[in-house]
Design a protein around this motif. Structure first.
Motif, PDB file in Angstrom:
ATOM      1  N   GLU A 178      -7.714  -1.731   6.269  1.00  0.00           N
ATOM      2  CA  GLU A 178      -7.736  -1.003   5.002  1.00  0.00           C
ATOM      3  C   GLU A 178      -7.723  -1.949   3.814  1.00  0.00           C
ATOM      4  N   ILE A 179      -7.056  -3.092   3.967  1.00  0.00           N
ATOM      5  CA  ILE A 179      -6.998  -4.066   2.880  1.00  0.00           C
ATOM      6  C   ILE A 179      -8.362  -4.718   2.688  1.00  0.00           C
ATOM      7  N   ILE A 180      -9.016  -5.038   3.781  1.00  0.00           N
ATOM      8  CA  ILE A 180     -10.340  -5.672   3.715  1.00  0.00           C
ATOM      9  C   ILE A 180     -11.314  -4.787   2.951  1.00  0.00           C
ATOM     10  N   LYS A 181     -11.214  -3.483   3.147  1.00  0.00           N
ATOM     11  CA  LYS A 181     -12.124  -2.536   2.492  1.00  0.00           C
ATOM     12  C   LYS A 181     -11.782  -2.331   1.018  1.00  0.00           C
ATOM     13  N   LYS A 182     -10.507  -2.477   0.687  1.00  0.00           N
ATOM     14  CA  LYS A 182     -10.026  -2.041  -0.619  1.00  0.00           C
ATOM     15  C   LYS A 182      -9.763  -3.162  -1.624  1.00  0.00           C
ATOM     16  N   VAL A 183      -9.443  -4.347  -1.127  1.00  0.00           N
ATOM     17  CA  VAL A 183      -8.966  -5.425  -1.997  1.00  0.00           C
ATOM     18  C   VAL A 183     -10.069  -6.460  -2.224  1.00  0.00           C
ATOM     19  N   PRO A 184     -10.288  -6.884  -3.465  1.00  0.00           N
ATOM     20  CA  PRO A 184     -11.284  -7.927  -3.735  1.00  0.00           C
ATOM     21  C   PRO A 184     -10.999  -9.195  -2.931  1.00  0.00           C
ATOM     22  N   HIS A 185     -12.069  -9.864  -2.515  1.00  0.00           N
ATOM     23  CA  HIS A 185     -11.891 -11.020  -1.626  1.00  0.00           C
ATOM     24  C   HIS A 185     -11.122 -12.165  -2.274  1.00  0.00           C
ATOM     25  N   ASN A 186     -11.153 -12.287  -3.606  1.00  0.00           N
ATOM     26  CA  ASN A 186     -10.375 -13.357  -4.242  1.00  0.00           C
ATOM     27  C   ASN A 186      -8.866 -13.131  -4.081  1.00  0.00           C
ATOM     28  N   LEU A 187      -8.439 -11.860  -4.032  1.00  0.00           N
ATOM     29  CA  LEU A 187      -7.021 -11.580  -3.807  1.00  0.00           C
ATOM     30  C   LEU A 187      -6.636 -11.838  -2.348  1.00  0.00           C
ATOM     31  N   PHE A 192       0.831  -1.200   0.000  1.00  0.00           N
ATOM     32  CA  PHE A 192       0.000   0.000   0.000  1.00  0.00           C
ATOM     33  C   PHE A 192       0.863   1.247   0.000  1.00  0.00           C
ATOM     34  N   GLU A 193       0.191   2.385  -0.033  1.00  0.00           N
ATOM     35  CA  GLU A 193       0.892   3.655   0.090  1.00  0.00           C
ATOM     36  C   GLU A 193       1.727   3.631   1.366  1.00  0.00           C
ATOM     37  N   GLY A 194       2.997   3.996   1.215  1.00  0.00           N
ATOM     38  CA  GLY A 194       3.899   4.011   2.354  1.00  0.00           C
ATOM     39  C   GLY A 194       4.643   2.696   2.563  1.00  0.00           C
ATOM     40  N   TRP A 195       4.481   1.743   1.662  1.00  0.00           N
ATOM     41  CA  TRP A 195       5.156   0.449   1.767  1.00  0.00           C
ATOM     42  C   TRP A 195       6.224   0.344   0.682  1.00  0.00           C
TER      43      TRP A 195
END
Length: 193
Positions: free
Chosen positions: A161-170, A74-77
């Protein structure tokens, strides 16, 4: 464009103002479209990349073409195929953009020169590598010891933040679970909250 990087550095080490401007000269900027590769398996990883905007995923692909996600950046990584970057060997990872992404990239030569010319950066990267090792150890423990539901719950609690942003298959690929399992867990979890 460099504000996030400089802020990230300042959160880990004391960086004098004059060195903030100098650091910027070591990096190049690149913008990626969604699904555009930053690195493909078999290439030499020429740069260590800092995500200033967007989201990347690094992964391997099996013989059936299934992705096995190693990490999200993510941003900052920071991200790379670190073995390929440090040893200049062929990469085993693919890294591509989950969404439109902007990165700041530093070559191996500039990375080495940066740490020589601005010694506090050596400490900065050491702190990052220590944190990365702790995270990887925890991920391995979770992967080997937790049930599917526990894996998802721990991931969700640590990475909202990942749960909100990333599709569940990923997310399923990252956790080593079937997408249907993640869908079932998400549905159960949403009913209980």
């Amino acid at each position: 464009m460099f504000d996030l990087l400089l802020s990230h550095i300042q959160n880990k080490v004391d960086l004098p103002e004059e060195q903030s401007n100098q650091i910027q000269t070591f990096f190049t900027y690149k913008k990626l479209r969604k699904k555009q590769y930053l690195l493909q398996e078999g290439e030499i990883c020429k740069c260590l990349s800092f995500v200033s905007k967007g989201l990347l995923k690094s992964y391997t692909s099996d013989e059936k073409g299934n992705e096995h996600i190693n990490m999200f950046a993510f941003e900052g990584w920071w991200t790379s195929d670190f073995n390929s970057f440090i040893n200049q060997e062929k990469a085993v990872l693919n890294i591509d953009a989950v969404e439109e992404t902007e990165v700041l990239m530093i070559t191996l030569d500039d990375y080495e020169r940066l740490m020589l010319e601005i010694p506090v950066m050596d400490r900065y990267f050491r702190i990052l590598y220590q944190n990365s090792l702790v995270t990887k150890d925890y991920r391995l423990m979770v992967s080997n010891s937790f049930t599917a539901e526990e894996k998802y719950m721990q991931f969700a609690l640590r990475n909202p933040e990942i749960i909100k942003k990333v599709p569940h298959n990923l997310i399923a690929s990252y956790l080593g679970l079937a997408p249907e399992t993640v869908s079932r867990i998400r549905k159960k979890w949403s009913l209980n909250t």
